[in-house]
Scaffold this motif. Structure first.
Motif, PDB file in Angstrom:
ATOM      1  N   ILE A  96       0.980  -1.157   0.022  1.00 66.60           N
ATOM      2  CA  ILE A  96      -0.095   0.026  -0.048  1.00 66.60           C
ATOM      3  C   ILE A  96       0.875   1.109   0.017  1.00 66.60           C
ATOM      4  O   ILE A  96       2.056   1.327   0.752  1.00 66.60           O
ATOM      5  N   ARG A  97       0.583   2.273  -0.946  1.00 62.09           N
ATOM      6  CA  ARG A  97       1.206   3.395  -0.956  1.00 62.09           C
ATOM      7  C   ARG A  97       0.228   4.579  -0.883  1.00 62.09           C
ATOM      8  O   ARG A  97      -0.843   4.507  -1.638  1.00 62.09           O
ATOM      9  N   VAL A  98       0.537   5.326   0.103  1.00 60.65           N
ATOM     10  CA  VAL A  98      -0.586   6.568   0.442  1.00 60.65           C
ATOM     11  C   VAL A  98       0.056   8.005   0.401  1.00 60.65           C
ATOM     12  O   VAL A  98       1.208   8.100   0.793  1.00 60.65           O
ATOM     13  N   ASN A 100      -0.166  12.115   0.863  1.00 62.50           N
ATOM     14  CA  ASN A 100      -1.215  13.070   1.510  1.00 62.50           C
ATOM     15  C   ASN A 100      -0.999  14.384   0.946  1.00 62.50           C
ATOM     16  O   ASN A 100       0.365  14.618   0.518  1.00 62.50           O
ATOM     17  N   PRO A 109      -5.713  11.925   2.329  1.00 65.76           N
ATOM     18  CA  PRO A 109      -5.105  11.157   1.380  1.00 65.76           C
ATOM     19  C   PRO A 109      -5.516  11.741  -0.081  1.00 65.76           C
ATOM     20  O   PRO A 109      -6.710  12.023  -0.255  1.00 65.76           O
ATOM     21  N   GLU A 111      -3.650  10.109  -3.075  1.00 69.68           N
ATOM     22  CA  GLU A 111      -3.527   9.150  -3.946  1.00 69.68           C
ATOM     23  C   GLU A 111      -3.387   7.706  -3.148  1.00 69.68           C
ATOM     24  O   GLU A 111      -2.751   7.722  -1.856  1.00 69.68           O
ATOM     25  N   VAL A 112      -3.921   6.723  -3.380  1.00 66.11           N
ATOM     26  CA  VAL A 112      -3.734   5.355  -2.573  1.00 66.11           C
ATOM     27  C   VAL A 112      -3.508   4.269  -3.909  1.00 66.11           C
ATOM     28  O   VAL A 112      -4.411   4.256  -4.661  1.00 66.11           O
ATOM     29  N   TYR A 114      -2.758   0.115  -4.222  1.00 69.61           N
ATOM     30  CA  TYR A 114      -3.054  -0.912  -3.451  1.00 69.61           C
ATOM     31  C   TYR A 114      -2.893  -2.094  -4.294  1.00 69.61           C
ATOM     32  O   TYR A 114      -3.280  -2.250  -5.549  1.00 69.61           O
TER      33      TYR A 114
END
Length: 141
Positions: A96-98, A100, A109, A111-112, A114
């Motif tokens: 997972i990359r988030v 902010n 947030p 962008e997410v 997954y």
């Protein structure tokens, strides 16, 4: 990085800052530019060996956690996780990359990313990949 008691078999392994878990990780802090802003990069990586002995894959669930903190505000600007567990009742491998950003003064947030591979007994294996991009945030008071 905190225990989640409601998650069976692995909830306590999520608390990477617990004294029983910290020997299983290499922790570091460095500096790095992120989107042109100076950030502190905090890294936690699961070790392959502890005291000269190989670790068991089941000893840890969080394999990698990276967090970028804005150096001037200490706000979390981004975070990356890789969590993995292979057991009889639960088998998963998730990245997972988030990212902010601020919207109307609130850190949210934007962008997410997954990628997940779930294998639960008596269920069809699930391979999931998605990318969410948020915009037009309206934060309620």
């Amino acid at each position: 990085g905190q225990e989640i008691a409601s998650v069976p078999f692995i909830g306590d392994k999520l608390d990477i800052f617990d004294p029983t878990m910290t020997p299983l990780y290499d922790f570091s802090v460095g500096s790095e530019l992120r989107d042109g802003k100076p950030c502190w990069l905090f890294t936690a990586l699961a070790k392959d060996t502890v005291n000269g002995e190989e670790t068991d894959e089941d000893d840890t669930v969080i394999k990698r956690m990276l967090t970028w903190f804005d150096q001037s505000t200490m706000n979390v600007m981004a975070r990356e996780y890789r969590i993995q567990h292979a057991g009889m009742l639960l088998d998963f491998d998730i990245s997972i990359r988030v990212v902010n950003a601020f919207a109307d003064g609130d850190l949210v947030p934007m962008e997410v990313h997954y990628e997940g591979d779930w294998d639960i007994p008596f269920k069809k294996r699930e391979l999931v990949r998605f990318y969410l991009r948020y915009s037009d945030w309206k934060v309620a008071p």
